[in-house]
Enzyme design. Structure first.
Site, PDB file in Angstrom:
ATOM      1  N   ASP A 120      10.267 -15.562   8.883  1.00  0.00           N
ATOM      2  CA  ASP A 120       9.513 -14.334   9.050  1.00  0.00           C
ATOM      3  C   ASP A 120       9.414 -14.041  10.559  1.00  0.00           C
ATOM      4  OD1 ASP A 120       7.202 -12.463   8.675  1.00  0.00           O
ATOM      5  OD2 ASP A 120       6.065 -14.148   9.477  1.00  0.00           O
TER       6      ASP A 120
ATOM      7  N   ASP B  80       4.321 -13.544   2.635  1.00  0.00           N
ATOM      8  CA  ASP B  80       5.379 -14.544   2.606  1.00  0.00           C
ATOM      9  C   ASP B  80       5.216 -15.528   1.446  1.00  0.00           C
ATOM     10  OD1 ASP B  80       6.542 -13.583   5.041  1.00  0.00           O
ATOM     11  OD2 ASP B  80       4.964 -14.608   6.157  1.00  0.00           O
TER      12      ASP B  80
ATOM     13  N   ASP C 257       4.019 -17.185   7.545  1.00  0.00           N
ATOM     14  CA  ASP C 257       2.585 -17.362   7.787  1.00  0.00           C
ATOM     15  C   ASP C 257       1.707 -16.411   6.978  1.00  0.00           C
ATOM     16  OD1 ASP C 257       3.404 -15.025   9.118  1.00  0.00           O
ATOM     17  OD2 ASP C 257       1.682 -15.145  10.460  1.00  0.00           O
TER      18      ASP C 257
HETATM   19  P1  ADP Z   1       5.637  -7.263   8.954  1.00  0.00           P
HETATM   20  O1  ADP Z   1       4.413  -8.008   8.485  1.00  0.00           O
HETATM   21  O2  ADP Z   1       6.908  -8.027   8.720  1.00  0.00           O
HETATM   22  O3  ADP Z   1       5.524  -6.758  10.350  1.00  0.00           O
HETATM   23  P2  ADP Z   1       4.813  -5.033   7.204  1.00  0.00           P
HETATM   24  O4  ADP Z   1       5.467  -4.853   5.879  1.00  0.00           O
HETATM   25  O5  ADP Z   1       3.409  -5.497   7.236  1.00  0.00           O
HETATM   26  O6  ADP Z   1       5.800  -5.954   8.049  1.00  0.00           O
HETATM   27  O7  ADP Z   1       4.881  -3.644   8.000  1.00  0.00           O
HETATM   28  C1  ADP Z   1       6.084  -2.953   8.117  1.00  0.00           C
HETATM   29  C2  ADP Z   1       5.893  -1.735   8.984  1.00  0.00           C
HETATM   30  O8  ADP Z   1       4.943  -0.830   8.381  1.00  0.00           O
HETATM   31  C3  ADP Z   1       5.332  -2.033  10.361  1.00  0.00           C
HETATM   32  O9  ADP Z   1       6.335  -2.411  11.272  1.00  0.00           O
HETATM   33  C4  ADP Z   1       4.707  -0.684  10.730  1.00  0.00           C
HETATM   34  O10 ADP Z   1       5.689   0.217  11.181  1.00  0.00           O
HETATM   35  C5  ADP Z   1       4.169  -0.198   9.402  1.00  0.00           C
HETATM   36  N1  ADP Z   1       2.758  -0.582   9.243  1.00  0.00           N
HETATM   37  C6  ADP Z   1       2.249  -1.573   8.470  1.00  0.00           C
HETATM   38  N2  ADP Z   1       0.902  -1.632   8.583  1.00  0.00           N
HETATM   39  C7  ADP Z   1       0.537  -0.674   9.461  1.00  0.00           C
HETATM   40  C8  ADP Z   1      -0.703  -0.228  10.020  1.00  0.00           C
HETATM   41  N3  ADP Z   1      -1.882  -0.782   9.708  1.00  0.00           N
HETATM   42  N4  ADP Z   1      -0.662   0.809  10.888  1.00  0.00           N
HETATM   43  C9  ADP Z   1       0.499   1.372  11.219  1.00  0.00           C
HETATM   44  N5  ADP Z   1       1.688   1.006  10.756  1.00  0.00           N
HETATM   45  C10 ADP Z   1       1.731   0.006   9.892  1.00  0.00           C
HETATM   46 MG    MG Z   2       4.190 -12.982   9.569  1.00  0.00          MG
END
Ligand code: ADP
Ligand code: MG
Length: 286
Positions: free
Chosen positions: A38, A235, A231
């Protein structure tokens, strides 16, 4: 495998901060082909900080107020940034997290969207800032777009640095003959930039939380034994599916529970170390 040598192996592992849940996991770890990692909180420190904001003060207030309802590390970075600027945040009237895209909130009668391109596309928001966005992403930053009442108002970029020992740990895994793959929900360009810094040449980006386990299965279906390192709550299913699930000790309880082994302090050098101890244990047995 003699029970005694396995016990010695798990004991030796534990002394260095590698906590196997049982001897069978130590045994299985010697024959891995690939390690999927990750990004956020595993390869990076998981403490993102705002580096750039292109909108006005009103927009910052709306976006920070909206993010107050999110538990995402990106949201924490934004709220911390607004707080440093003495910004007064208000409560949202409505809030929704959209997995893999961002958030949607109603603040003081206004519709606020914060997230990636996909979020804007799906809500019909025109964004005229591709060059800026791509330039942040090429630096390994995650840039989030902000729209108020369906009008684009600016972007906020966040940077998360890779762990000091990430490059060395990945080099060691390569030296052990393993494939190393980075998997993230973040966009392709940011993911590639972070992967390059860590010395990883295989990237699976823009993965939705519920897709992570399927990506692990895809690699297993190529007749490979796979370790998954992560983490987050996201995941956990992938950690459970992997031949060896490796949780980052500084991560969530859910990830630790789903995994077969936990590395204390999130020290990535403990991954090649675990493989080395496992191989030495099995070699002594045979
Ligand atoms: P990771 O945990 O691998 O970074 P996520 O699936 O949590 O991936 O998030 C993917 C994308 O969605 C982020 O890179 C961001 O662009 C958007 N995103 C997620 N949560 C938020 C948030 N709270 N505010 C703004 N953008 C968000
Ligand atoms: Mg992570």
């Amino acid at each position: 495998a003699t029970p005694t040598s396995i016990m010695v192996g798990t004991g030796k592992s534990a002394e260095t901060g590698i906590l196997f849940k049982g001897g069978e996991h130590l045994e299985r770890t010697h024959q891995l082909d690939a390690v999927i990692m990750d990004k956020t909180g595993t390869i990076t420190k998981g403490k993102p900080e705002v580096t750039d904001f292109t909108g006005d003060t009103d927009t910052l207030q709306l976006l920070a107020s909206a993010e107050k309802g999110s538990e995402h590390p990106l949201a924490e970075a934004i709220v911390a940034y607004a707080t440093e600027q003495d910004m007064k945040m208000v409560d949202a009237d409505a809030f929704e997290a959209i997995p893999g895209q961002g958030i949607k909130a109603t603040i003081a009668g206004k519709d606020v969207l914060v997230g990636n391109r996909k979020l804007m596309d799906e809500h019909g928001v025109q964004v005229d800032a591709a060059a800026d966005l791509e330039s942040y992403e090429s630096d390994g930053k995650t840039a989030m777009l902000v729209a108020v009442n369906s009008e684009y108002q600016g972007m906020i970029a966040v940077a998360d640095t890779i762990k000091e020992t990430a490059g060395e740990a990945i080099q060691k895994l390569h030296d052990q003959g393993l494939e190393v793959v980075m998997m993230t929900g973040d966009n392709e360009r940011t993911a590639q930039a972070i992967a390059r810094q860590a010395g990883i040449d295989q990237v699976i980006a823009e993965v939705l939380p519920e897709e992570k386990a399927d990506k692990v299965k895809d690699v297993q279906n190529q007749d490979k034994k796979v370790a998954m390192v992560g983490d987050g709550i996201n995941d956990a299913p992938a950690l459970a599916v992997a031949d060896t699930g490796i949780a980052i000790g500084t991560g969530t309880e859910v990830a630790i529970e789903a995994a077969d082994v936990t590395i204390l302090g999130g020290e990535l050098l403990l991954i090649p170390k675990a493989i080395q101890i496992s191989q030495a244990t099995i070699r002594n047995i045979r």
